[in-house]
Write an enzyme that holds these catalytic residues in place. Structure first.
Site: not given
Length: 338
Positions: A247, A275, A296
């Site tokens: 994260r 994001e 991601h």
């Protein structure tokens, strides 16, 4: 007289359903009871309530709207939330755990994909593969390019792993056979477990100062948020590879960007504060040859997705047969989970 079939609500968008459930999983799910499928391509909070009406279990995943505190009151018969993704922290309020709602998740099925991604990033960086490729593509002379890009053996390196959850342990299991010296930072990992895994327990600052590669796998908790800032990054030795597939909130992004711009370290980043990563993000700067970025993507493989869906279909079957669950999240686990 036969008892009515249990109602199972599928709270997955059509796109997510196709990604998570193969034909075999759908067939198995249909055999478990009366399946209530969404009727539109998207799911909103009203759809969740309609689908949960009378349901004993539900299958959730990415893009399932979060439950609210009153969900249990509106659907007292709901016994299990089977979450085909990883973190349940933003999906299920703490109060619902305390009120007896059972929750399972598929986080363990994502671990292998993330671990392979991390090792791939480490291997590429140690051998400078992206630099070799770029320099040859842009006209570099064969032997000059080979001489200019340092070549390091991953197995001869010290690797620091921050967080010994599902993913951290999967990374350890891949790295130890290479011959790496693996340092692990996790207050819940004891010396006996570490020895069984072939790794060494250490403090964060020691791992940062001693490692050639640092990979983050800690959950975001009050005590881990921005746990790595300018002071911690300054402990990294020149040339260290800093990997974050966990994260972005674990790291002070401004301090990380400054360290990357200095050219002192390399980085492989799969997660960001914003994001999708904005087109004008400084992390996209082509001049930053010492950082690789990805959207991601570390946990996303076809095999992992289908394994996640299958695991939760199996879990629903166990619930309905009165068998122990294999992937249940307890209330006490939440204090140290992502």
């Amino acid at each position: 007289m036969n008892e009515p079939a249990s109602v199972i609500a599928v709270l997955l968008t059509e796109k997510t359903r196709r990604m998570m459930l193969d034909d075999a999983a759908v067939t198995q799910l249909n055999s478990l009871g009366q399946i209530r499928w969404p009727t539109s391509a998207t799911i909103d909070t009203a759809d969740v309530d309609n689908l949960l009406e009378g349901a004993t279990a539900c299958l959730t995943g990415w893009r399932t709207p979060p439950f609210d505190d009153a969900t249990r009151q509106r659907h007292p018969q709901l016994a299990l939330v089977a979450h085909s993704a990883g973190s349940v922290r933003t999906l299920i309020p703490m109060r619902l755990f305390e009120e007896g709602l059972r929750v399972s998740h598929a986080a363990s099925k994502i671990a292998a994909s993330v671990a392979e991604f991390v090792v791939a990033e480490a291997l590429f960086a140690m051998r400078g593969i992206h630099r070799l490729h770029h320099q040859l593509r842009t006209g570099g002379e064969w032997l000059d390019v080979r001489a200019a890009v340092p070549q390091r053996l991953l197995g001869a390196r010290t690797v620091g792993i921050v967080g010994a959850g599902y993913v951290g342990r999967a990374v350890m299991r891949l790295l130890v056979p290479f011959g790496c010296r693996v340092l692990v930072v996790d207050p819940y990992l004891d010396e006996r477990e570490a020895a069984a895994l072939g790794v060494l327990c250490t403090a964060l600052e020691e791992a940062l100062a001693q490692s050639d590669v640092i990979s983050l796998h800690a959950p975001v908790l009050p005590e881990t948020r921005r746990m790595i800032g300018a002071h911690e990054l300054a402990l990294l030795r020149p040339g260290t590879l800093f990997i974050n597939t966990a994260r972005a909130e674990l790291v002070d992004q401004a301090a990380l960007l400054a360290e990357i711009r200095s050219g002192r370290i390399e980085a492989a980043l799969d997660v960001f504060d914003n994001e999708p990563l904005p087109p004008d993000s400084p992390f996209r700067d082509p001049a930053l040859a010492n950082v690789t970025i990805s959207p991601h993507a570390a946990g996303h493989t076809d095999e992992a997705h289908f394994a996640q869906g299958q695991a939760m279909v199996d879990e629903i079957g166990r619930l309905l047969r009165g068998e122990p669950l294999h992937h249940e999240v307890s209330r006490s686990m939440l204090d140290r989970m992502a």
